[in-house]
Enzyme design. Sequence first.
Site, PDB file in Angstrom:
ATOM      1  N   GLU A   1       0.835  -1.199   0.000  1.00 47.44           N
ATOM      2  CA  GLU A   1       0.000   0.000   0.000  1.00 47.44           C
ATOM      3  C   GLU A   1       0.872   1.252   0.000  1.00 47.44           C
ATOM      4  O   GLU A   1       2.077   1.186   0.242  1.00 47.44           O
ATOM      5  CB  GLU A   1      -0.901   0.009   1.227  1.00 47.44           C
ATOM      6  CG  GLU A   1      -0.133  -0.032   2.542  1.00 47.44           C
ATOM      7  CD  GLU A   1      -0.877   0.609   3.696  1.00 47.44           C
ATOM      8  OE1 GLU A   1      -1.167   1.816   3.577  1.00 47.44           O
ATOM      9  OE2 GLU A   1      -1.144  -0.086   4.693  1.00 47.44           O
TER      10      GLU A   1
ATOM     11  N   LYS B   1      -4.466  -2.398  13.835  1.00 50.93           N
ATOM     12  CA  LYS B   1      -3.805  -1.287  14.526  1.00 50.93           C
ATOM     13  C   LYS B   1      -4.255  -1.248  15.987  1.00 50.93           C
ATOM     14  O   LYS B   1      -5.436  -1.405  16.293  1.00 50.93           O
ATOM     15  CB  LYS B   1      -4.107   0.029  13.818  1.00 50.93           C
ATOM     16  CG  LYS B   1      -3.501   0.104  12.419  1.00 50.93           C
ATOM     17  CD  LYS B   1      -3.790   1.440  11.773  1.00 50.93           C
ATOM     18  CE  LYS B   1      -3.102   1.536  10.411  1.00 50.93           C
ATOM     19  NZ  LYS B   1      -3.702   0.675   9.388  1.00 50.93           N
TER      20      LYS B   1
END
Length: 304
Positions: free
Chosen positions: A25, A159
Amino acid sequence: MNELLSFNPEVQEAIEKNKPVVVLESTIISHGMPYPQNVEMAKETEQIIRDNGAVPATIAVMNGELKVGLTEEDLETLATAEDVAKVSRRDLAKIVAEKSLGATTVATTMMIAKMAGVKVFVTGGIGGVHRGGEVTMDISADLEELAQTDVAVVCAGAKAILDLGRTMEYLETKGVPVFGYRTDSLPAFYSRESEIAIPNRIEDTEELAKVMAASDQLGLKGGYLLANPVPAEHEIPHKEIDAIINEALKEEKEAGISGKDSTPFLLGKIVEKTEGRSLETNIQLVYNNAKVGAELAVKYNELN
């Protein structure tokens, strides 16, 4: 292939010759780390993938094209430009139509990887259900993409700023297979372990490659999540980082930050409060994921 796809020569040759490819990404470059660490990390991650037998393909949206594989100049642009859009599924058509500069999230990178015929994607950590998400409904599009797009995502879990329990419940509801790479619990990004159990433990990337191949034969839709803990020497213990995250969340609320601005704000605050320690952990977990992701791509390629 989609006519908007633009491959750099290295990736084009790899696809034509059926070599293993790993996509990356670009939001981590433009929104996840400061300069120059972001571009240094991007270059080193690509080299780790090459060193482990695969070809790297960092993805971004540039001049109306879906670029699969970036030049050094492209990486510098993403790392330094101030007007880089954070592109998720809802934003992609608009950014392409406007021919704007866009960095891809996990969701959009998965979409473009599938268009390009690439099955393995390496990132830092996925998005998920935010803390308080049962009230705000703040849930990352990454989870929905994992439910419908046939790409394996190698990450250090979700995360740590997220609600990890609800994130796993969402993935289970959507039927996304989650595998722990030599672990029985969901890594918490900066930390190797959490209280959240992972249903499937694997010891070797070949195990997941075989699952992916069987899924292809069955015609199943949806991705795979391979949770790979940060190396022990680089982790921040869960209790320590959680206290810092809580402070950052309080400041986020006071500043009125929400939506897609939330993650960059919180990650920046965490870097500040850990005096850069969290940034080094972030970089090292990406490198670790790159190695494992390249190995997975090679094993899957051998089976196909």
